[in-house]
Design a protein around this motif. Structure first.
Motif, PDB file in Angstrom:
ATOM      1  N   PHE A 249      18.438  32.576  23.878  1.00 12.78           N
ATOM      2  CA  PHE A 249      18.605  31.365  23.135  1.00 12.78           C
ATOM      3  C   PHE A 249      19.656  31.366  22.333  1.00 12.78           C
ATOM      4  CE2 PHE A 249      17.089  27.026  22.690  1.00 12.78           C
ATOM      5  CZ  PHE A 249      17.454  26.880  21.354  1.00 12.78           C
ATOM      6  N   ASN A 250      20.602  30.276  22.522  1.00 14.47           N
ATOM      7  CA  ASN A 250      21.941  30.402  21.743  1.00 14.47           C
ATOM      8  C   ASN A 250      21.779  29.200  20.479  1.00 14.47           C
ATOM      9  OD1 ASN A 250      24.383  29.404  20.759  1.00 14.47           O
ATOM     10  ND2 ASN A 250      25.272  30.262  22.866  1.00 14.47           N
ATOM     11  N   ASN A 251      21.637  29.777  19.577  1.00 14.92           N
ATOM     12  CA  ASN A 251      21.207  28.544  18.501  1.00 14.92           C
ATOM     13  C   ASN A 251      22.476  27.615  18.094  1.00 14.92           C
ATOM     14  OD1 ASN A 251      18.786  29.316  17.258  1.00 14.92           O
ATOM     15  ND2 ASN A 251      19.494  31.527  17.060  1.00 14.92           N
ATOM     16  N   ASP A 252      23.645  28.083  18.370  1.00 16.78           N
ATOM     17  CA  ASP A 252      24.816  27.205  18.165  1.00 16.78           C
ATOM     18  C   ASP A 252      24.632  25.865  19.271  1.00 16.78           C
ATOM     19  OD1 ASP A 252      26.996  30.103  17.788  1.00 16.78           O
ATOM     20  OD2 ASP A 252      25.443  29.078  16.387  1.00 16.78           O
ATOM     21  N   THR A 253      24.461  26.388  20.558  1.00 20.37           N
ATOM     22  CA  THR A 253      24.232  25.399  21.332  1.00 20.37           C
ATOM     23  C   THR A 253      22.937  24.455  21.552  1.00 20.37           C
ATOM     24  OG1 THR A 253      23.591  26.699  23.286  1.00 20.37           O
ATOM     25  CG2 THR A 253      26.206  26.314  22.773  1.00 20.37           C
TER      26      THR A 253
END
Ligand code: 3HC
Length: 311
Positions: A249-253
């Protein structure tokens, strides 16, 4: 005169109005809809085969009835879509001929074998899950008959997805052997389900034009990402591991980053060299040839009825 017809067509598309069969439309618009809708219909009909394989071997009457209903729904979706496609001026026979001759495509996903009962769970959960994500935007597609067909199809697909997820949940709450079966099915169906959404947008032949014509409302990559974002948490709830070491999981996107899709495998399957391509097409050809007497009888009966009415 042509200029004004084009202007009327473009204005309708711009205003999100439906294009109906009798409306003027660019020849390329007609052709790409015949291509997509007929291939969509072929996918529904061929899609009955992998699941049909397990109807007689379902583990309970309840499972058998649900699977039977799902396969029957898919037949109906196919006939719905063939009818929508006929409004564009192609006959049913021509479409079947394109499928049997290999001229027309159908979804790559149905060229994979269904090896265990857990595959019925994985197909309902992943394949119908992907189909819903791909088909909900099609309810707003610009061609009227296609959009209207999709409304009914999407309602039934959500039952398909739920019955699949329930099978997976039952297996994952069962014995270790059942859990292993569910994990094995996820391992085999995960990547082919991602391929269902088609090539990446930069590799896609049709996406740009299909978006301009509002045939597509979201691109292949957007829908694939939506599917991954929605499905990974469901795998977590099942206690299953998604077979992608690069998934995180990419917290930025706010989206999941995922690993490389094997596009060589995808094109091999699309070109006819998948595990079950030959088997699927010969099953369809046999059904067509062996069903000739049923079609002839139906036509003869219909003619008798219309003779009676004329008397
Ligand atoms: N399987 C086979 N061929 C595929 C494919 C796939 N998964 N994805 C793409 N292709 C083909 C395309 O048909 C096109 O070839 P063509 O020009 O000969 O038609 C070529 O690869 C390039 O791909 P594009 O992305 O440019 O093609 P599209 O714009 O048509 O996008 C699509 C492909 C996303 C599948 C689109 O056609 C679409 O949304 N179709 C309607 C939905 C559909 O067909 N779904 C099938 C899922 S199965 C199903 O619904 C049954 C359910 O009950 C489970």
């Amino acid at each position: 005169k042509l200029k004004s017809m084009e202007a009327i067509f473009e204005a309708k598309i711009a205003n999100d109005e439906k294009i109906e069969p009798k409306d003027w439309m660019p020849e390329k618009y007609r052709k790409t809809h015949i291509r997509q809708i007929s291939q969509h219909a072929h996918s529904e009909i061929v899609g009955m085969l992998p699941e049909g394989n397990w109807i007689t071997r379902a583990p309970s009457l309840r499972r058998k009835v649900a699977l039977l209903a799902k396969v029957q729904d898919e037949a109906g979706h196919g006939l719905y879509l063939y009818s929508a496609c006929e409004t564009l001026g192609i006959s049913r026979e021509e479409m079947y001929d394109q499928l049997h001759s290999g001229k027309a495509k159908y979804s790559s996903i149905f060229n994979y074998p269904t090896l265990t009962w857990a595959d019925m769970g994985a197909i309902g959960w992943l394949v119908d899950g992907a189909a819903i994500i791909n088909q909900v935007p099609l309810c707003n597609t610009s061609f009227g008959p296609y959009a209207r067909a999709m409304v009914r199809v999407c309602k039934e697909e959500s039952f398909h997805q739920r019955q699949g997820y329930e099978i997976m949940m039952t297996l994952c709450n069962g014995t270790q052997e059942q859990k292993d079966m569910a994990q094995d099915a996820l391992n085999r169906w995960w990547w082919p389900s991602l391929m269902m959404f088609g090539p990446t947008d930069d590799e896609s032949t049709h996406t740009e034009q299909s978006m301009k014509w509002k045939l597509k409302r979201k691109t292949n990559d957007e829908l694939r990402q939506q599917f991954i974002d929605q499905t990974v948490p469901q795998a977590d709830i099942l206690g299953l591991t998604v077979p992608d070491l690069d998934l995180r999981f990419n917290n930025d996107t706010g989206h999941y980053d995922f690993g490389k899709i094997d596009w060589d495998e995808f094109w091999q399957v699309v070109k006819g060299h998948g595990r079950c391509n030959k088997e699927r097409i010969s099953a369809r050809k046999n059904a067509w040839d062996n069903g000739k007497w049923v079609r002839d009888a139906a036509v003869a009966y219909a003619e008798k009825q219309s003779d009676k009415e004329e008397v």
